[in-house]
Design an enzyme around this catalytic site. Structure first.
Site, short mmCIF file in Angstrom:
data_model
loop_
_atom_site.label_atom_id
_atom_site.label_comp_id
_atom_site.label_asym_id
_atom_site.label_seq_id
_atom_site.Cartn_x
_atom_site.Cartn_y
_atom_site.Cartn_z
N LYS A 55 0.86 -1.19 0.00
CA LYS A 55 0.00 0.00 0.00
C LYS A 55 0.89 1.23 0.00
O LYS A 55 1.98 1.22 0.59
CB LYS A 55 -0.87 0.00 1.27
CG LYS A 55 -2.08 0.88 1.18
CD LYS A 55 -3.26 0.16 0.56
CE LYS A 55 -4.45 1.08 0.41
NZ LYS A 55 -5.62 0.41 -0.16
N GLY B 114 -24.28 3.83 3.12
CA GLY B 114 -23.36 4.41 2.13
C GLY B 114 -23.74 3.96 0.73
O GLY B 114 -23.61 2.77 0.39
N VAL B 115 -24.25 4.90 -0.08
CA VAL B 115 -24.64 4.53 -1.46
C VAL B 115 -23.78 5.31 -2.45
O VAL B 115 -24.26 5.99 -3.33
CB VAL B 115 -26.17 4.73 -1.71
CG1 VAL B 115 -26.96 3.66 -1.01
CG2 VAL B 115 -26.62 6.13 -1.28
N GLY B 116 -22.45 5.20 -2.25
CA GLY B 116 -21.50 5.79 -3.19
C GLY B 116 -21.30 4.84 -4.35
O GLY B 116 -22.26 4.23 -4.83
N VAL C 235 -19.75 1.77 -4.68
CA VAL C 235 -20.08 0.36 -4.44
C VAL C 235 -21.53 0.21 -3.97
O VAL C 235 -22.30 -0.59 -4.51
CB VAL C 235 -19.10 -0.25 -3.41
CG1 VAL C 235 -19.52 -1.66 -3.03
CG2 VAL C 235 -17.69 -0.25 -3.95
#
Ligand code: NAD
Length: 358
Positions: free
Chosen positions: A80, A179-181, A183
């Protein structure tokens, strides 16, 4: 605490710090393991309060990528990168070109991609100075946005979880999506098409309205999602959604979503198990995105075009692995996150032994 004493250091092969005076780049690239292949994991840009905080995040995230890539059965290790800075005000082409040079300096042991605060457009600048970049658009090997593939994996995982816990298909099942971003939005569409009833929340009012209009979902305030009368809770926002405060409020039988680090800690994993809830370990169920990125790395290495059939084959295998984790959790009477961690570690150790013997 020194680097080698940090609990997050555990087993890291290399930790690289880079500074570029001209562009202001301060970045850390952590390579946890290359036992299964070159380390792969996204680059996060975040205004960390200190270099120590950035280092801790890089170490934690790179080890998690080793586990995720191993469970997705990819010929990739875990790594990362973190860039210290504010992605809203401190991004420049020169910064990402300098980041590309840093990736290049790691000599092919680390492949980068996007993560929080870093977009494909930023990585196009990095690509000018290194070839070890994936998750792009605009070339034959490019894999594009990984979110739809991530959502497809989660959709299949939710279907699996509901079949195992409730012995039914998704028609009429209620799913609470936090969370409806990228994904969560795609997931909501797929669940709606399968006949599920949706309860959704988001701190972004526009995203919430759009998804509610498309799917007929019931909208609740962010803090009310934990009290929703739902069969499934799908965390698709940030980490730590399931913790000592929220767990007693959840009424669901299944926890299955896209967010990384959904459980606050291992004790929470045990508490979920003891409540009889089925938890689908986050880094297994959300592996579709890294499979898609791996498809690009594979295509670049072979100088071929991106192959969606290979991605589908890996995604199908990922669901078999998820089923195996849940089987073992049931027969061994242990939390599923514990089982997944052990399976991931065993896969990495086996690859390390085979590499040493070769
Ligand atoms: P995103 O930023 O597009 O979506 C996240 C959404 O969560 C946003 O709409 C945001 O407003 C909302 N949110 C933030 N805090 C919230 C809160 N307290 N309550 C309700 N909503 C909140 O990100 P994404 O790409 O959809 O990723 C979602 C999660 O899935 C992240 O944890 C990410 O690390 C993980 N993930 C994503 C992918 C991928 O392919 N994009 C792959 C693996 C894992």
């Amino acid at each position: 605490m020194t680097l080698f004493d940090s609990p997050a250091f555990e087993g890291h092969e290399g930790v690289h710090a880079f500074f570029d005076e001209k562009s202001g780049l301060k970045c850390i690239i952590a390579v946890h393991s290359t036992a299964r292949g070159p380390a792969a994991g996204g680059c996060r840009m975040w205004p960390f309060a200190s270099a120590d905080a950035a280092l801790e995040d890089a170490l934690r995230l790179s080890r998690a990528m080793s586990y995720k890539n191993a469970m997705a059965d990819l010929e990739l290790g875990g790594g990362k990168a973190v860039i210290i800075g504010d992605s809203r005000t401190q991004k420049t082409p020169a910064l990402f070109e300098a980041f590309g040079r840093a990736v290049e300096d790691v000599g092919g042991k680390y492949w980068t991609a996007e993560d929080v605060g870093v977009s494909p457009a930023d990585l196009m600048h990095a690509r000018k100075t290194t070839r070890f970049v994936a998750g792009l658009t605009g070339h034959a090997a490019a894999s594009g946005d990984p979110s739809p593939v991530t959502a497809e994996g989660i959709f299949r995982g939710v279907t699996l979880g509901v079949r195992r816990a409730l012995n039914r298909d998704l028609d009429g099942v209620t799913v609470a999506v936090q969370g409806v971003g990228h994904v969560g939005g795609y997931l909501a569409d797929k669940l709606h098409a399968a006949g599920a009833k949706l309860i959704i929340t988001d701190v972004n009012a526009d995203a919430l309205r759009e998804v509610a209009e498309r799917t007929g979902a019931k909208v609740v305030a962010p803090n009310q999602i934990f009290d929703a009368a739902a069969d499934v809770f799908a965390p698709c926002a940030l980490g730590g959604a399931v913790n000592a405060d929220t767990l007693p409020r959840l009424k669901c039988k299944v926890i299955a979503g896209g967010a990384n680090n959904q459980l606050a800690d291992a004790e929470t994993g045990r508490a979920v198990y003891e409540r009889g809830m089925l938890y689908l370990p986050d880094y297994v169920i959300n592996g579709g995105g890294i499979i898609n990125v791996a498809g690009e790395i594979r295509a670049l290495d072979r100088q071929e075009a991106f192959d969606p059939a290979w991605v589908e084959m890996k995604l199908a295998r990922l669901m078999e692995t998820l089923d195996e984790v849940l089987d073992r959790s049931k027969t061994e009477r242990r939390p599923s996150d514990q089982v997944a961690n052990e399976m991931a570690k065993a896969r990495i150790s086996l690859a390390a032994e085979q590499k040493a013997a070769a």
